[in-house]
Write an enzyme that holds these catalytic residues in place. Structure first.
Site, PDB file in Angstrom:
ATOM      1  N   ASN A   9     -10.543  44.593  25.124  1.00  0.00           N
ATOM      2  CA  ASN A   9      -9.383  44.015  24.072  1.00  0.00           C
ATOM      3  C   ASN A   9      -8.462  42.984  24.396  1.00  0.00           C
ATOM      4  O   ASN A   9      -7.339  42.547  23.851  1.00  0.00           O
ATOM      5  CB  ASN A   9      -8.570  45.259  23.610  1.00  0.00           C
ATOM      6  CG  ASN A   9      -8.152  45.981  24.939  1.00  0.00           C
ATOM      7  OD1 ASN A   9      -8.275  45.955  25.881  1.00  0.00           O
ATOM      8  ND2 ASN A   9      -7.002  46.923  24.462  1.00  0.00           N
ATOM      9  N   CYS A  10      -8.808  42.362  25.674  1.00  0.00           N
ATOM     10  CA  CYS A  10      -8.004  41.253  26.190  1.00  0.00           C
ATOM     11  C   CYS A  10      -8.362  39.862  25.590  1.00  0.00           C
ATOM     12  O   CYS A  10      -9.370  39.732  25.349  1.00  0.00           O
ATOM     13  CB  CYS A  10      -8.452  41.245  27.617  1.00  0.00           C
ATOM     14  SG  CYS A  10      -7.816  39.566  28.584  1.00  0.00           S
ATOM     15  N   ASP A  11      -7.010  39.345  24.933  1.00  0.00           N
ATOM     16  CA  ASP A  11      -7.386  38.184  24.510  1.00  0.00           C
ATOM     17  C   ASP A  11      -8.038  37.086  25.324  1.00  0.00           C
ATOM     18  O   ASP A  11      -8.985  36.314  24.667  1.00  0.00           O
ATOM     19  CB  ASP A  11      -5.945  37.414  24.040  1.00  0.00           C
ATOM     20  CG  ASP A  11      -5.387  38.389  23.021  1.00  0.00           C
ATOM     21  OD1 ASP A  11      -6.006  39.173  22.184  1.00  0.00           O
ATOM     22  OD2 ASP A  11      -4.209  38.156  22.758  1.00  0.00           O
ATOM     23  N   LYS A  14     -11.805  37.857  25.174  1.00  0.00           N
ATOM     24  CA  LYS A  14     -12.302  37.458  23.689  1.00  0.00           C
ATOM     25  C   LYS A  14     -12.544  35.980  23.675  1.00  0.00           C
ATOM     26  O   LYS A  14     -13.789  35.530  23.189  1.00  0.00           O
ATOM     27  CB  LYS A  14     -11.427  37.705  22.693  1.00  0.00           C
ATOM     28  CG  LYS A  14     -11.219  39.381  22.523  1.00  0.00           C
ATOM     29  CD  LYS A  14     -10.238  39.814  21.588  1.00  0.00           C
ATOM     30  CE  LYS A  14      -9.932  41.338  21.275  1.00  0.00           C
ATOM     31  NZ  LYS A  14      -9.012  41.677  20.371  1.00  0.00           N
TER      32      LYS A  14
END
Length: 119
Positions: A9-11, A14
């Site tokens: 879920n780390c930007d 991504k």
């Protein structure tokens, strides 16, 4: 084969995954939270990159620690113990090649060079 280590879920993860997918680069994703983190793997990361580079002192997880805990992280053993307990403390993404070379963080230019080097 490349392996990307991080938290799904780390930007930044991504962005890095989107870059690899868009460029048709085959890789395996290892999520520290879902897949775990072994001490020997973290030691290998630390030996290659240095514990100071691996420890994310700019993130929310670090900032939530009390001052005494942060002050106690002044050597490799203390940093590794903290990163094993809280993998979100590890800078990400960490991209690794089968030959043991590693690239920490995401930058398109650095990724392009790292991917070309493996060929």
């Amino acid at each position: 084969m490349l392996t990307m280590y991080g938290i799904k879920n780390c930007d930044t993860i991504k962005k890095a995954r989107k870059y690899l997918d868009a460029n048709g680069v085959a890789y395996q994703f290892h999520d520290y939270r879902a897949d775990g983190l072994e001490a020997d793997l973290l030691q290998r990361f630390s030996d290659t990159l240095g514990w100071e580079a691996l420890l994310n002192t700019r993130g929310t997880t670090w900032r939530k620690l009390d001052e005494a805990t942060r002050s106690a992280v002044d050597n490799a053993a203390a940093a590794q113990q903290l990163m094993l307990a809280q993998p979100a403390m590890i800078k990400r993404p960490l991209l690794c090649r089968a030959d043991g070379s590693m690239l920490l963080g995401f930058n398109e230019t650095a990724y392009a060079s790292f991917i070309v080097e493996k060929s």
